[in-house]
Each structure stands twice: as structure tokens, then as C-alpha cells.
Design an enzyme around this catalytic site. Structure first.
Site, PDB file in Angstrom:
ATOM      1  N   CYS A  33      -4.961  58.669  71.397  1.00 42.13           N
ATOM      2  CA  CYS A  33      -4.318  58.183  70.177  1.00 42.13           C
ATOM      3  C   CYS A  33      -4.832  58.956  68.955  1.00 42.13           C
ATOM      4  O   CYS A  33      -5.933  59.524  68.981  1.00 42.13           O
ATOM      5  CB  CYS A  33      -4.630  56.713  69.961  1.00 42.13           C
ATOM      6  SG  CYS A  33      -4.032  55.607  71.248  1.00 42.13           S
ATOM      7  N   GLU A  45      -6.031  57.807  66.171  1.00 38.73           N
ATOM      8  CA  GLU A  45      -7.254  57.254  65.602  1.00 38.73           C
ATOM      9  C   GLU A  45      -8.482  57.742  66.369  1.00 38.73           C
ATOM     10  O   GLU A  45      -9.501  58.103  65.783  1.00 38.73           O
ATOM     11  CB  GLU A  45      -7.220  55.715  65.650  1.00 38.73           C
ATOM     12  CG  GLU A  45      -6.046  55.077  64.906  1.00 38.73           C
ATOM     13  CD  GLU A  45      -4.837  54.843  65.813  1.00 38.73           C
ATOM     14  OE1 GLU A  45      -4.513  55.743  66.636  1.00 38.73           O
ATOM     15  OE2 GLU A  45      -4.227  53.765  65.710  1.00 38.73           O
TER      16      GLU A  45
HETATM   17 ZN    ZN Z   1      -4.754  53.729  70.136  1.00 42.41          ZN
END
Ligand code: ZN
Ligand code: ZN
Ligand code: ZN
Ligand code: ZN
Lengths: 167, 167, 167, 167
Positions: free
Chosen positions: A78, A80
Site C-alpha cells: 500500500c 502508506e
Molecule cells: Zn494499506
């Protein structure tokens, strides 16, 4: 508002300008803008769902990330987690805020649970800005996003090692 | 309280006994006990941190899981994800509750963020029981554990596919 | 060929019938068939790519798994990891073979790298059967699929703990 | 050998110097050295096992990564995945080589299966350098490390979407 421009993608010598835990609104806007720009590098041939993240370090560096997918969906990363692991690889471990951006017009993009835990590893008191493409945002603390969480501190209070069992 | 004994590890023909979303207390205790038993199968040579989970399906089957670690730490599977993916492989997709157990005497073991998201895939209104070895527990809903979450419904409202971009 | 029917999805009392590391061909066919059946439980609303796995334990139990995806793609679980973690939760840690099935007509479905590592945790000398929907298959050892791998043994030879560094 | 010094951690304007797929030995040594330096940023309080990676892009930038662990072991990120996702976030998608370093004196550190798949997403013909702390190394291609793999190309040949089934 010229100081907004001072927020920069992190290079060799980050300048120190401490706000404690409060990030002034123009900086938030800039951070969100940088998460939107980061989104453009997303590698997401499977979901077509671009996500960007912009992480603000304690000394006001901004480090960005995007999602990187994989043909084995389960192995992707992801935005982040990308931003945070990138920051750690550059020597950072203390953060003030992270902003997240996607292409969803109608809702504030929130981090998945896995990212919440990854974020929480570096403290539960900092801020997460969930944004929309128009720049509007919702501010939540790590604690609010991942209540009743466990982290590095809890493992040190672990009595488990003393308990006899075969693993 | 003889009916507690009716709760069983799932075999061929689960019996249907519907409580709506309310799980009576004796069943909760039994569910937690099963999560504690599941813990004994944990494969955790790296963390020595055993975790067990017991999942209650809509038709009152109990399916258990434990953590399964890997020499590449990042590739291990938590007890909760084990229980749920096991249940799915047996045809279940609707759940009432999941109980989690560890060896931590002093705190209620809570699911990691990754598991909260995995749990949430199958609805945000069901119950998670965080327990201690003495059987005491804290009941939280999926929504409470993962507020402002996204799930399968959100991806269907996705306008993203219409947005021109190269992935 | 009546003995093929003896291979069964694992219940209470697995019978012991030892082949060493050789699985007779009719059993392989049966194992592949069970991986194909396991595929039907796949939860894959995002990829639409169904995968099934059937794991043969040392004492000839068959334990099956399917892929279980997540709205956060990166948090899903592959069929192979599902089958193995399920087996571990049932007390198994020694395996003879695993068969994998998908809907791809034209190629033998192979495990992703993450699953190869997960498989390898439980030994590098057992067999993986990559199959096609018509039942044809390719047999490879864990070692062939993941050469120059590391596993539990390597961590015990680790001198790392002796090396001074801050983590 | 002054040209070794030309290999640099990636900044604003990477210079283009094309070797096709061959990386000259002094550059390999430099790449390995950079993976060793990257190792120093590792966040690995749980395993104490530091890993570094240095990725060489098609236009000769070097981008480094380290492992970043998590209190939920399963959610950590390996050094190799860190380096690659970081590179992608900076706009790179074509790579020549990746070097990996750990503190294991006695063996060449090899990527876990998950990282092999992550590496393979960006092609199966490039080089992976498994190294020891003394700088000695073993060179393997992605194909050698992950034989019979699947990748982005395979998903496009997928006939699966045409097959009727409920996910
Ligand atoms: Zn994530
Ligand atoms: Zn978990
Ligand atoms: Zn897999
Ligand atoms: Zn790895």
C-alpha cells in the site's frame, strides 16, 4: 503564506521547525497535495485504484509513497506502507502526520487495517489525514483509527517467553 | 447450562440455531475456551507468541485457527486470518463472532490491523471478543475496532475505472 | 483402483499408510481433483481468479484451501497458505505433497513466491503438483520451486544476535 | 577504477549509461556495498536480523531499502520490497539488478519467496546478487530464483473472466 512552499520532498538536509503535534492548516493542504502527486506513480494494473501517501517527519521532511501491486494480489504494498518503509530506509522513525489520497470523489480514503498497524508501530498519537481529490480532508489520530491496539511496547511487557510450551 | 456443550467444532452437518446478532454469555465463554484450545496448535518458533481464534458462523459452527509463522517473518499468518480463511474454504461467509486468545496475562489480546481488515471483509456489524487467559473478555464490534473502514461495498461504488490514467 | 477412494478429506482419525516420499499416480490424480473441488469455495470478487489447493499430510489426510481475497488486495490469502495454515491449526506439520488448481486452461498454475516460502517452512523435499483444469500436471519439488532458499534451520545458525547494533 | 564512484544514490537527475543487462564487476561491488550501508537503517527490533538491498535502475540510479518490521510480525516489509516500492514511487519500473546484504557471515543471503515474486513483477531476466558481509557474492537471475513463475503477462492471457462462476 510563503512558508507553505518550504515544505519539500526530502533531500539531504532537512530543516528543523518544530510544531509539536500541531500541523498548521496550510501545511496540511500542502501535504495532501503531495499525496495527490505521489498517487501518479502508482503501479496498479490490477485494481486500477491509485493511492498516494505523503508522510511528514518530525523535522518536517515529506516522504511520499504510492501503491505497488503484484500479479499475486496478496503481495502488493500500500501507499502508506511504502512511504513509511521508505522513510525508515532514510533514517526516520518519528513522524507527525501522514496524508492519503485516492481517486474516489465521494469519500475520504482511509488506510486499510494493515497500514493502520504499520503506522501505529511508530506511535499512536500522530495524525492521519484522509482526503478527497478536491483537497478536503478528515483528520484522525492513529489511536482513533486503531483503537485498543498493540504495539512495540506491549511485546516488551510480554510474559510469554516464560510460559512453557513447544512452538 | 447443558446447551453450552452443543457448541461444537464444525463437522459435516452444522445445526441451525439462530440468535440474530446476540451470542448468549455461556456461548461466549465456550467460544473463548475454544480459542484457547486452538492456541495450542500455534506454530510460532520465532515470536514464541501463541495466538488462537475461534470463529462462530451464522449457523453456529465454530471454526478455529492459530498463528503460523515463517522464517521470513512478513509472510506468516495470524490466528484470526487462519480461522476465517479456513471457514471460507469450508463454504462459510457469514459470521456472528470471533474470539481471540493469547498467553498475555495482563491484557486483552486484540487483533492486528491486518486481521481487522480481513474480519471486516465479511461485515462490520459482528462481534470480536478480546480475551485473557483467565477467560475474561472485552467485546467490541468490527466497526469499533476498525472505524471509518472501507470494504467490498466501497469498491463497487468506485468511479476509479472511469478515470483515465496509466497504471 | 478402489484404494483411490480411500483418500479422504481429513476427519477425526486419519489412517496411516506410508509411501515415504512417493505418492502413487492414482493418489496424485485424486489430490488434484480435490484441489479442483476446493477451488469452488474461493472468495475472489476482485481478481475473479479462483485457486484451490489440496495438501497431503504425512499420514495421508487431505486438507484443502482456496484463495480468500480482501478489498485491500494486499491482505488476501492464497489457497496454498490457506491449506497449510488450516492443517497446522489441526495439528499437522509434516506434509508429502500439495496440489494446486486454477481455471487457467493453458498453463500449469504455479504457487506465488510467498506461498513457495510458506510451503518451504515445512521442508524443502516434498512435492508440489501444478495442474491444469483437465487434470494434467507438472510435479516439482519445493527445492526446485524455491532454489537457494532459507528456512527455519538457517535462523538457528544465525550469528546475528551476537552482532552489536541498534535495531 | 574511478568510474565506480559514479554510481550514486539516486537524486534529481540520473545519468544514462547503458550496459544492456551486463553490470561490470566494479559496479556490482559498489552495489553490494550500498546494500550493506542500507542495512544500517533496518528497523528490526523483533528478529534483530538486519537486511539491506540496493536496486540498480535501467538508467543507473541506485535506490536502497532495508527491512521494516512490525509488532504484528506478518505485516513487516522486507528490504527488497522496500527498495522496489520506493523506486516505483520515484517513477522507476525498469531495473538491471538488485543486491542483498545481511549480517550472516556464513551464507549468501537470498530473497524470501515473497520478494522473489515482487522482484519478478518487473521482469524475469534481471540479476539478483546474494552477498555475504565480506562482499563476496552469488549472481542469480530472477528466473533462476523463481522458476516456472507467473507474472503480469500471464494475467492478460487469462481466460478466467469468461468462465461463469460466483466469486
Ligand atoms: Zn494499506
Ligand atoms: Zn493479525
Ligand atoms: Zn500464493
Ligand atoms: Zn522478502
Amino acid at each position: 503564506m510563503h512558508f507553505v512552499l518550504d515544505l519539500f520532498v526530502c533531500g539531504a538536509q532537512p530543516r528543523h521547525r518544530c510544531w509539536g503535534s500541531h500541523v498548521p492548516d496550510p501545511f496540511v493542504k500542502k501535504l495532501i497535495q503531495q499525496s495527490q502527486e505521489a498517487k501518479q506513480a502508482a503501479y496498479c494494473p490490477y485494481s486500477k485504484f491509485r493511492v498516494g501517501a505523503a508522510l511528514l517527519t518530525l523535522d518536517d521532511c515529506v516522504i511520499t509513497g504510492c501503491n505497488v501491486e503484484n500479479a499475486c494480489y496478496n503481495l502488493g504494498i500500500c501507499a502508506e506502507r511504502n512511504a513509511i518503509s521508505k522513510a525508515v530506509s532514510q533514517g526516520y522513525r518519528s513522524f507527525k502526520a501522514i496524508a492519503i489520497a485516492s481517486d474516489l470523489e465521494e469519500q475520504f480514503i482511509s488506510p486499510c487495517g494493515g497500514c493502520r498497524q504499520f503506522i501505529r508501530e511508530f506511535g499512536s498519537k500522530w495524525d492521519v489525514y484522509l482526503s478527497k481529490p478536491d483537497g478536503s480532508y478528515l483528520k484522525m489520530s492513529v489511536d482513533e483509527l486503531l483503537p485498543v491496539s498493540f504495539g512495540p511496547e506491549d511485546l516488551s511487557m510480554k510474559k510469554v517467553l516464560a510460559i512453557p510450551h513447544e512452538a
